[in-house]
Design a protein around this motif. Structure first.
Motif, short mmCIF file in Angstrom:
data_model
loop_
_atom_site.label_atom_id
_atom_site.label_comp_id
_atom_site.label_asym_id
_atom_site.label_seq_id
_atom_site.Cartn_x
_atom_site.Cartn_y
_atom_site.Cartn_z
N GLU B 12 2.27 -6.92 2.90
CA GLU B 12 2.02 -7.87 3.99
C GLU B 12 1.64 -7.12 5.27
O GLU B 12 0.79 -7.57 6.03
CB GLU B 12 3.26 -8.74 4.24
N ALA B 13 2.24 -5.97 5.49
CA ALA B 13 1.96 -5.23 6.71
C ALA B 13 0.67 -4.41 6.60
O ALA B 13 -0.10 -4.34 7.54
CB ALA B 13 3.12 -4.31 7.05
N LEU B 14 0.48 -3.80 5.46
CA LEU B 14 -0.59 -2.82 5.36
C LEU B 14 -1.76 -3.25 4.49
O LEU B 14 -2.86 -2.73 4.65
CB LEU B 14 -0.05 -1.48 4.83
N ALA B 15 -1.53 -4.13 3.55
CA ALA B 15 -2.59 -4.43 2.59
C ALA B 15 -2.69 -5.91 2.24
O ALA B 15 -2.63 -6.28 1.07
CB ALA B 15 -2.36 -3.60 1.32
N PRO B 16 -2.89 -6.78 3.25
CA PRO B 16 -2.99 -8.22 2.95
C PRO B 16 -4.16 -8.53 2.01
O PRO B 16 -4.12 -9.49 1.26
CB PRO B 16 -3.19 -8.86 4.33
#
Lengths: 491, 246, 205
Positions: B12-16
């Motif tokens: 969720e933070a780095l690779a949506p």
């Protein structure tokens, strides 16, 4: 004792690891050798056991665990039967006890010289320094151990002790210590060592070895070597001492085959070691060779404490070295970074546990607080272990112990405490994610849908010391998903 | 079959985009995906760094959140392995929590595993547009514990996701290891550098990494070293080849 | 002393629950079935693979073969348990023969001739013991010649422990699988470290 494998405690691994990573030669030697052995191990098991390999490991795991779960019975039987074969059996609670038993025997025989075959437990108890102090000249006869001995170096791998050294260092030390002519040819170097040691074998008063297995039913020891040095060490001198940790006991020859089939394949990708030698008592009355006296020195040195604790599984280890060869961290930092004769994944869990069992009250972890952390938890060690010791599980266990006792860095603890709090509060968690996106957009360098940070603030700063951090700064997944659902799922 | 997406905090933070791709690929094969809103983190960072009791609290949250679903799918190999291999052991054997955790483990899948072993989708049927990209694939080490290490590349290859080349020494860890990456940064980056050298040797310009952490580590190292390397998830590789993602 | 030690081990064993109550079946360990055919071929192939040389001869050709193998070499010790084979080996050694009653004299020998307790097809190993053979005649000289009868070949290592436990009755028994080896220096394989550089197996039909 050599400071490399018996450092002052508490031991700090990080500086050694840092230095090792910068050591170009060490990277090359250890990296190449471990990769090669690991690949060959996979090859020989694939060829000889195929899909049965996992079942073989399960059999070995359970057979050894059975032995540990019944170690008292097996030990009693071993002692009785070894004595019946004419051997003398001693038990040693501490490393010092073990050395003193040996010194007493040596004194009794007026022994001045000793030939020694490779044995991890003698490294562990510091037998050589004790012998040297008592004026007993001791020769390591395993070629690798011999080279390390004359160089004042220490083993860095359970099976291939001089994995960190090259032929040039060997050549130089042979000129310096043996007066040999300079040669870098491994065959010539080996022959120089052979000739040097043959003279010593014929004169030695005492032979010393370890053992790979003890057979309770037969009251016998099994010793595996490739060079044949054990057979010469036991065959020549009038007195032979076998030092062995009590965890080496198995039921008997009836249970030996799975271990023999796993040991050499796991360690060096051989079907068996060249010599698998069984010792069953001293020389018989009709024999001309062999030791007149055979002594077993059964060593505790923490093992009984390990047996009683939650990490009994660790005593299944047969010292094949496969986990070292498979471990990405060992490949990069080498054996000396672990500050113990047991390096690599198994060493990282075994060293503190043996130390705890001898020091009482978790002294072990306090003295080796970096070891449980020196792993990416990749699981290659567990996969390579012929007796299925779940090393990552024990590393996690130790990390929890370190945390509970306040031995882990406080800054980390604070970050994790924040994480713990956020993870239980989804609304705050979403806000935090938004804040990260916002910060990355403000501070980083935009690159399409993401932003690159080179000097991240807060806890992420440790990350960006060594690498950049790419954060997705566009639409969040949740926003996209809501929109995606609203529009009927069409992309 | 009700299928939930286990998003994972790191993705969720780095690779949506990996999560979007997962949803799109699953929809492409006829699976409707739901996203339980309250999910946060599976607890791996806590478990790996000495807080098993706190990890157990998060495991209990996960068990409750995913209770209504028949299957739980995630693009992240490492997080998947925690649910599968660690959750039950966080609770006393024979406790209700233990059984509930085991039940969650039994229905949790990494995406490629879900496609291949649960839905039994022949990768050839996922063959998309031919694509000029040269790729190579690095599997997350934690896939070992669910017997899926080395399974991603063959599946993608069969699905014809571009020119997929074998990665030499794929079995060696990339050096990420969660907080290990900052606890032993020199070792972590040395391992990463070795991995990047192997990737470069294949001539591939895109790396498929089956875990968000490994992907962030390798992409971050490559970016710092000014090496041109696009790092994507297996889901994105499939979605791109199928034309579901630009 | 031993009693107190044993008592501590007993207490330690009881401190944790027993997890394995019976040793599992070892069926998977066996690779070659007892009744397998072609054991002589398999043994020769595997012994060669680990670096030993195998010469297959008829019983009648034993002496000539030994003579040929011994020809370039000097002092020879014969450590053969089988009386018939012992006599023939001694005859072949002729003037090279050294008395086998002195372990130290082995260091001056070039060749050690032994027979074997048995051989193992699966691993290409030979098994020698100190019953009727001077210890280390197979280790100390740089060349080891082992006389093996095809009938002595066991299928699998498992069979040594299951059907020939008597082989382990000796003060010392050694399973030999290749010439003495090391790869300690940079992983380069060198033979003849402490034991023989050459193991010649004469396999009698």
């Amino acid at each position: 004792m050599n400071e490399l494998i018996a450092p002052a405690l508490p031991f700090d691994m990080l500086p050694r690891a840092r230095e090792a990573v910068r050591d170009v030669k060490l990277q090359q030697f250890v990296g190449n050798a471990t990769h090669l052995k690991d690949t060959q191990r996979g090859g020989i098991f694939g060829r000889d056991f195929g899909n049965d390999y996992d079942d073989l490991r399960t059999v070995a795991r359970d057979t050894k665990q059975y032995a540990l779960d019944h170690l008292d019975e097996l030990l009693e039987r071993f002692i009785e039967r070894a004595q019946a074969s004419g051997a003398r059996v001693h038990t040693a609670t501490t490393a010092a006890d073990a050395c003193n038993i040996a010194l007493e025997i040596a004194r009794h025989h007026g022994a001045k010289s000793c030939v020694k075959s490779k044995s991890m437990v003698t490294e562990e108890i510091g037998l050589l320094p004790a012998f040297e102090a008592a004026g007993i000249a001791t020769l390591e006869t395993d070629l690798g151990e011999f080279i390390l001995q004359i160089d004042g170096d220490a083993p860095s791998h359970i099976v291939t002790p001089m994995i960190h050294k090259d032929r040039v260092a060997t050549a130089k030390s042979f000129v310096r210590e043996l007066g040999a002519r300079y040669t870098e040819d491994p065959t010539e170097l080996t022959m120089i060592a052979r000739e040097h040691m043959r003279g010593v074998y014929r004169q030695a008063d005492l032979g010393v070895s370890g053992a790979n297995f003890l057979l309770a039913d037969e009251g016998a020891a099994v010793i595996c070597t490739n060079e044949g040095n054990f057979d010469l060490s036991v065959g020549g001198p009038p007195v032979h001492l076998v030092f062995v940790g009590i965890e080496k006991l198995i039921r008997g020859a009836c249970d030996l085959a799975p271990f023999l089939k796993l040991l050499a394949r796991s360690g060096t990708a051989q079907p068996l070691t060249v010599y698998t030698s069984f010792v069953r008592g001293p020389r018989r009355s009709d024999e001309h060779g062999g030791p007149k006296e055979l002594h077993y020195i059964l060593v505790d040195a923490g093992r009984i404490g390990v047996l009683a604790g939650k990490k009994r599984d660790l005593l299944r280890c047969i010292r094949c070295g496969a986990c070292l060869n498979a471990c990405p961290v060992y490949r990069k930092v080498g054996g000396h970074s672990y500050g113990s004769m047991y390096a690599g994944p198994i060493g990282a869990v075994l060293t503190p546990e043996l130390e705890r069992a001898q020091g009482g009250h978790d002294a072990g972890l306090a003295n080796y607080k970096d070891l449980p952390r020196a792993s990416s938890l990749c699981g290659a060690c567990y996969e390579a272990c012929p007796v299925k010791i779940d090393i990552p599980k024990f590393l996690l266990h130790d990390r929890a112990r370190l945390r509970a006792r306040g031995l882990s860095p406080k800054s980390e603890g604070a970050t994790l405490a924040l994480w713990r709090m956020l993870s239980q509060r989804p609304v705050l968690f979403r806000m935090a994610l938004r804040a990260v996106r916002f910060h990355a957009r403000m501070l980083g360098k935009a690159d399409g849908e993401q932003s690159w940070l080179t000097h991240a603030p807060g806890p992420a700063g440790a990350w960006t010391k060594s690498r950049d951090l790419g954060v997705a700064t566009g639409e969040s997944f949740r926003e996209w998903f809501k929109e995606h659902k609203r529009s009927g799922g069409a992309p | 079959m009700r299928v939930a997406l286990f998003t994972t905090c790191l993705a969720e933070a780095l690779a949506p985009r990996a999560l979007k791709a997962t949803v799109l690929v699953l929809e492409h094969v006829g699976v409707t995906v739901e996203v339980p809103d309250a999910q946060t983190c599976c607890g791996q960072p806590l478990l790996s760094n000495g807080f098993p009791a706190d990890a157990a609290l998060l495991a209990r949250r996960m068990v409750e959140l995913f209770a209504p679903y028949d299957a739980v799918v995630t693009p992240s190999g490492s997080c998947c392995s925690v649910v599968r291999e660690k959750y039950a052991s966080l609770f006393p054997e024979d406790s209700a929590d233990h059984h509930a955790a085991a039940a969650l483990a039994a229905k949790t899948y990494e995406l490629i595993e879900f496609l291949e072993t649960k839905l039994m989708i022949d990768p050839a049927t996922l063959r998309g547009k031919s694509c000029a990209t040269t790729l190579t694939c690095h599997d997350a080490c934690h896939l070992r514990s669910i017997n899926r290490h080395g399974c991603t590349a063959p599946y993608l290859k069969a699905a014809c996701c571009g020119d997929l080349r074998d990665l030499p020494d794929m079995a060696q860890c990339c050096g990420f290891g969660g907080m290990f990456s900052t606890q032993f940064p020199e070792v972590s980056t040395a391992l990463g550098a070795e991995k990047l050298a192997h990737i470069a040797s294949t001539g591939a310009t895109t790396l498929v990494a089956s875990d968000t952490g490994c992907a962030a580590h390798l992409a971050g190292l490559a970016h710092r070293e000014r090496m041109t390397l696009r790092v994507i998830s297996p889901a994105e590789a499939l979605a791109e080849s199928l034309g579901l993602l630009a | 002393m031993n009693e107190a030690f044993l008592a501590r081990v007993r207490a330690a064993v009881r401190a944790q629950p027993v997890t394995v109550h019976a040793v599992p079946s070892h069926a998977v360990v066996r690779r070659v079935a007892v009744e397998a055919r072609g054991l002589a071929e398999l043994f020769a192939k595997n012994a060669t693979a680990v670096g030993m040389r195998v010469t297959r001869v008829s019983d009648a050709d034993l002496n000539a073969t030994l003579l040929r193998l011994l020809e370039p070499h000097g002092a020879t010790v014969v450590a053969v348990r089988d009386p018939d084979l012992a006599a023939r080996a001694a005859k072949s050694a002729g003037s090279r023969l050294v008395a086998n009653d002195n372990a130290d004299a082995l260091f001056d020998c070039i060749v050690g001739i032994t027979d074997v307790e048995c051989a193992i097809a699966e691993s290409g190993s030979i098994v020698v013991s100190t019953t009727g053979r001077i210890r280390n005649a197979w280790i100390t000289p740089p060349i080891h010649i082992a006389i093996v009868r095809e009938s002595q070949i066991l299928a699998d290592l498992v069979d040594l422990f299951e059907s020939r436990p008597d082989a382990l009755d000796a003060a010392s028994t050694t399973i030999i699988t290749g010439p003495s080896k090391t790869a300690d220096i940079e992983g380069v394989l060198v033979t003849g470290v402490h034991g023989p550089a050459a193991v010649e197996i004469v396999l009698l039909a």
